[in-house]
Scaffold this active site. Structure first.
Site, PDB file in Angstrom:
ATOM      1  N   GLY A  31       0.847  -1.177  -0.207  1.00 43.64           N
ATOM      2  CA  GLY A  31      -0.067  -0.054   0.017  1.00 43.64           C
ATOM      3  C   GLY A  31       0.857   1.101   0.036  1.00 43.64           C
ATOM      4  N   GLY A  76      -0.302   4.973  -0.774  1.00 41.10           N
ATOM      5  CA  GLY A  76      -1.122   5.725   0.064  1.00 41.10           C
ATOM      6  C   GLY A  76      -0.854   7.102   0.724  1.00 41.10           C
ATOM      7  CD  GLN A  77      -2.678  11.031   5.099  1.00 43.73           C
ATOM      8  OE1 GLN A  77      -3.445  10.030   5.832  1.00 43.73           O
ATOM      9  NE2 GLN A  77      -2.636  12.015   5.601  1.00 43.73           N
ATOM     10  NE  ARG A  93      -5.747  -1.791  -5.171  1.00 46.73           N
ATOM     11  CZ  ARG A  93      -7.135  -1.355  -5.001  1.00 46.73           C
ATOM     12  NH1 ARG A  93      -7.925  -2.346  -5.587  1.00 46.73           N
ATOM     13  NH2 ARG A  93      -7.328  -0.290  -4.346  1.00 46.73           N
ATOM     14  CG  ASP A 136      -5.042  -6.963  -5.152  1.00 41.47           C
ATOM     15  OD1 ASP A 136      -4.939  -7.245  -3.937  1.00 41.47           O
ATOM     16  OD2 ASP A 136      -5.780  -6.441  -5.685  1.00 41.47           O
ATOM     17  CE1 TYR A 171      -8.866   1.212   8.382  1.00 44.00           C
ATOM     18  CE2 TYR A 171      -9.778   2.834  10.036  1.00 44.00           C
ATOM     19  CZ  TYR A 171      -8.732   2.221   9.466  1.00 44.00           C
ATOM     20  OH  TYR A 171      -7.277   2.981   9.446  1.00 44.00           O
ATOM     21  CE  LYS A 208      -6.366  -0.273  10.159  1.00 48.38           C
ATOM     22  NZ  LYS A 208      -5.212  -0.682   9.250  1.00 48.38           N
TER      23      LYS A 208
END
Ligand SMILES: NC(=O)c1ccc[n+]([C@@H]2O[C@H](COP(=O)([O-])OP(=O)(O)OC[C@H]3O[C@@H](n4cnc5c(N)ncnc54)[C@H](O)[C@@H]3O)[C@@H](O)[C@H]2O)c1
Length: 318
Positions: free
Chosen positions: A8, A11-12, A35, A53, A143, A147
């Protein structure tokens, strides 16, 4: 030198984490995956990058073996707001994707797996002010449930197989870059909109208090934890935080620099999510076990965000 593998990465957090890792560990020791096709920033940095992925467990294993990886930083995830729109996708990526990474770490006997958790792992039955490290965890979003799964499975594999699992419950992470679809994103969009349009319609009520940290503190906490000696750790998952504020407090702080700025409030489904999360966190376990100490208070954050977004947009706010 150890070799690091990041999922990932696009991402941010990944967009700041990867350059920081290249500097800290050397370009040849960091493998970034995501991805999408490689982005111009990673190309410019000459990052080792592969499309992956996390649901593809053969592709994952092949890369881990090919690069002789020691430590995985598993960032691929569907975030809170996006997860509520598509819980089935969140299940596939956050549960099955994590399981693939966990099992690959065990089977290949890798040195460490770091996977971020979130304040979303808590829920409305948790004490929400100064939330302790060890407390009730009954989240109400897919979500958050994912976690709790990450934390409990990591802990289980640690006890059962000796797998060196570590996790941080990040609060909202603040950086002058586009966020990935979470409930704390309002704080970033407010700064973007303040600079572009001098107004912002917030999707949370003005009085919802949430914990946050600056990206530099997020990266510092990540490096500090993955590099901490194992015998010092009594926990596997830790609260970390830098500050807490409400949308109204943020609006008032922005107004000190942009007096015309107006924040209006139109709470949507994310308001209920935010109200089920901690307002502030007790991070004493992290402070005691691996010397966690954040560097960015609220006031410094506001200036840093305004300067960063202003530079990014090429629009001065002064
Ligand atoms: N940013 C925050 O405020 C925050 C707060 C708490 C926890 N976290 C956690 O930190 C981690 C990184 O968060 P982020 O803010 O960078 O999230 P993000 O949404 O910006 O990035 C996640 C990345 O995962 C990728 N991804 C999604 N599905 C994938 C798949 N099947 N295979 C591979 N990659 C896939 C996405 O393309 C994206 O690039 C996540 O675990 C997140 O839950 C973030």
């Amino acid at each position: 030198m150890k070799r690091y593998f990041v999922t990932g990465s696009y991402g941010q957090i990944g967009m700041d984490l990867i350059p920081a890792m290249l500097e800290r560990y050397g370009k040849e020791n960091v493998v970034a995956t995501g991805r999408k096709k490689i982005n111009p920033t990673f190309k410019e940095l000459d990052v080792i990058y592969h499309r992956l992925d996390v649901r593809d467990h053969y592709g994952l294993r092949n890369l881990l073996v090919e690069y002789d990886i020691d430590i995985i930083l598993h960032n691929a995830s569907v975030l809170s707001a996006t997860g509520e729109k598509n819980p089935q996708l969140a299940h596939e990526i956050n549960f099955e994707g994590f399981y693939n990474v966990l099992e690959a770490t065990r089977e290949l006997n890798l040195e460490q797996l770091f996977a971020p958790s979130s304040i979303a792992a808590f829920g409305p039955t948790t004490p929400l002010v100064n939330t302790p490290n060890d407390t009730i965890m009954q989240p109400t979003t897919i979500y958050g449930i994912s976690k709790v799964y990450v934390e409990l499975m990591g802990e289980y594999y640690n006890k059962k197989y000796g797998l060196n699992f570590r996790s941080l419950r990040y609060p909202g992470v603040l950086a002058p870059s586009e966020p990935g679809g979470g409930t704390t994103d309002f704080a970033i969009w407010a700064v973007f909109e303040a600079i572009k349009n001098k107004k912002y319609e917030c999707f949370l009520s003005k009085d919802v208090r949430l914990p946050f940290m600056m990206m530099s503190d997020c990266l510092k906490s990540t490096f500090d934890l993955i590099e901490a000696p194992d015998d010092k750790l009594k926990h596997r998952s830790f609260n970390v935080t830098g500050m807490s504020f409400t949308p109204e407090e943020l609006a008032n702080a922005i107004k000190e620099y942009i007096p015309e700025f107006e924040m209006t409030y139109k709470p949507d489904f994310r308001d209920a999510i935010a109200r089920s999360w901690p307002q502030s966190l007790d991070d004493s376990a992290a402070r005691e076990e691996w010397d966690w100490n954040p560097e960015f208070p609220f006031d410094k954050m506001v200036i840093e965000m305004l300067d960063g977004v202003s530079e990014k947009l090429g629009i001065s706010y002064k």
